[in-house]
Design an enzyme around this catalytic site. Structure first.
Site, PDB file in Angstrom:
ATOM      1  CD  GLU A  87      -2.781   1.335   2.440  1.00 12.54           C
ATOM      2  OE1 GLU A  87      -2.759   0.448   3.301  1.00 12.54           O
ATOM      3  OE2 GLU A  87      -3.554   2.295   2.484  1.00 12.54           O
ATOM      4  N   GLY A 100     -10.297   9.109   2.445  1.00 13.12           N
ATOM      5  CA  GLY A 100     -10.964  10.358   2.777  1.00 13.12           C
ATOM      6  C   GLY A 100     -12.008  10.772   1.745  1.00 13.12           C
ATOM      7  CE  LYS A 156      -6.029  -0.153   1.772  1.00 14.99           C
ATOM      8  NZ  LYS A 156      -6.722  -0.765   2.900  1.00 14.99           N
ATOM      9  CB  SER A 177      -8.625  -2.662   0.404  1.00 14.74           C
ATOM     10  OG  SER A 177      -8.083  -2.920   1.689  1.00 14.74           O
TER      11      SER A 177
HETATM   12  P1  13P Z   1      -9.299   4.184   4.144  1.00 16.50           P
HETATM   13  O1  13P Z   1     -10.159   3.467   3.143  1.00 16.50           O
HETATM   14  O2  13P Z   1     -10.077   4.823   5.263  1.00 16.50           O
HETATM   15  O3  13P Z   1      -8.309   5.106   3.484  1.00 16.50           O
HETATM   16  O4  13P Z   1      -8.459   3.078   4.899  1.00 16.50           O
HETATM   17  C1  13P Z   1      -7.892   2.062   4.200  1.00 16.50           C
HETATM   18  C2  13P Z   1      -6.638   1.645   4.834  1.00 16.50           C
HETATM   19  O5  13P Z   1      -6.474   0.509   5.195  1.00 16.50           O
HETATM   20  C3  13P Z   1      -5.564   2.638   4.980  1.00 16.50           C
HETATM   21  O6  13P Z   1      -4.371   1.987   5.321  1.00 16.50           O
END
Ligand code: 13P
Length: 343
Positions: free
Chosen positions: A177, A266, A222, A292
């Site tokens: 991510e 957000g 991600k 996700s």
């Molecule tokens: P958000 O969808 O709230 O951005 O969170 C996903 C997430 O796992 C961030 O690390």
């Protein structure tokens, strides 16, 4: 082992399903609970998450995996069943956030580096023993006047690759991510700047994954979507976000990656759904594109629950509704009027 990794990765991005990110750290969940006037204790955190994992309709039909925080993976439901077992019983895969958070980067004002590599091999073995079959590591890249720096992108990409290799060595699928933030303090970032920084970041990440011998078939990416910064004063249409996001992914993500599961970052609940739906409806792509989401899957459920056990059913219904909308988006068949029909 590698076939097993591929199999898990494919389950995580199964047709019409996506991932629930419920891995808020103690600090973040406290902020979420503060917003509904609920004290964050081990018990309230357990009750809230138990409510989500027992939402049968959502968990069985629309959720492929759940990302947990360390505490949750070790917690038991009120009847003594480990929470991870509730997830497995619903047919979903339990996962674990393994990074130790983004910390200020030395000599790089305004930038962050994600920590957590020391001792990670041992922690991964322990998490595997507790039932986790995938992990998450989040790197954050902030856009600003002189940001991001090459140093910040390289250091974060390198850490992601070291993490991903350790995961695969231990039979755990890494969610990689790299998040280009949309909610930073600066006003210099329109959608074009987000595109450039996302392209740079993803290229650096896949270079490092290659160097670290990470098997692309056994991971899930991600990323952020390509959107204008929240404080940029500019807006983009759903089609523009879909078009730019797909373009940047096509130019940077190898087709061997089985799936891409976006963070919501957000965006409003409905925007996150609409953007995902547009991408899947408009394009034929080499990877699965799914969700996700943390906030965009939980916000309505958290409000409906409000910390009261008599509201658990309402919380579960709100969660199931969002999960179903996002499942339809992953299939490319969501339409805005489906929100109203179900409301
Ligand atoms: P958000 O969808 O709230 O951005 O969170 C996903 C997430 O796992 C961030 O690390």
């Amino acid at each position: 082992m590698s076939e097993r990794l591929e199999e898990i990765a494919n389950r995580m991005v199964a047709e019409g399903k996506g991932i629930l990110a419920a891995d808020e750290s103690s600090g973040t969940i406290k902020k979420r609970f503060d917003s509904i006037g609920v004290e964050s204790t081990e018990e309230t955190r357990r009750d809230y998450r138990e409510m989500l994992f027992r939402a049968d309709d959502a968990m069985r039909n629309y959720i492929s995996g759940v990302i947990l925080f360390d505490e949750t993976l070790r917690q038991k439901a009120r009847d003594g069943t480990p929470l991870a077992e509730l997830i497995t019983a619903a047919g979903a895969v339990p996962g674990i956030k393994v990074d130790a958070g983004a910390k200020p980067m030395a000599l790089s004002p305004g930038e962050q580096i994600t920590e957590g590599l020391d001792g990670l091999r041992e922690r991964l073995k322990a998490y595997h023993g507790l039932g986790a079959r995938f992990a998450k590591w989040r790197a954050v890249i902030a856009i600003g006047d002189e940001r991001p720096s090459w140093n910040c992108i390289q250091a974060n990409a390198h850490a992601l690759a070291r993490y991903a290799a350790l995961c695969q060595e231990n039979g755990i699928v890494p969610i990689v991510e790299p998040e280009v933030l949309m909610d930073g303090p600066d006003s210099v970032h329109d959608i074009g700047r987000c595109y450039e920084v996302t392209e740079w970041t993803l290229n650096a990440v896949f270079d490092q994954l290659f160097d670290a011998n990470v098997q692309l078939e056994g991971m899930v990416l991600k990323p952020n979507m390509v959107v204008p910064g929240q404080k940029s004063g500019t807006k983009a249409s759903v089609e523009e976000v879909a078009e730019r996001t797909v373009r940047v992914l096509k130019s940077t993500v190898p087709a061997a990656v089985p799936g891409i599961a976006f963070l919501s970052g957000g965006q409003s609940d409905e925007d996150a759904t609409a953007h995902l739906a547009a991408m899947n409806a408009m394009y034929d792509l080499p990877w699965k594109l799914t969700f996700s989401y943390g906030r965009a899957l939980q916000a309505a459920a958290l409000r409906a629950w409000g910390g009261k056990s008599e509201n658990e059913r309402a919380g579960q219904q709100a969660f199931s509704h969002r999960a179903r909308m996002n499942s339809l988006a992953a299939l490319g068949s969501w339409k805005p009027d489906m929100e109203r029909q179900a409301a």
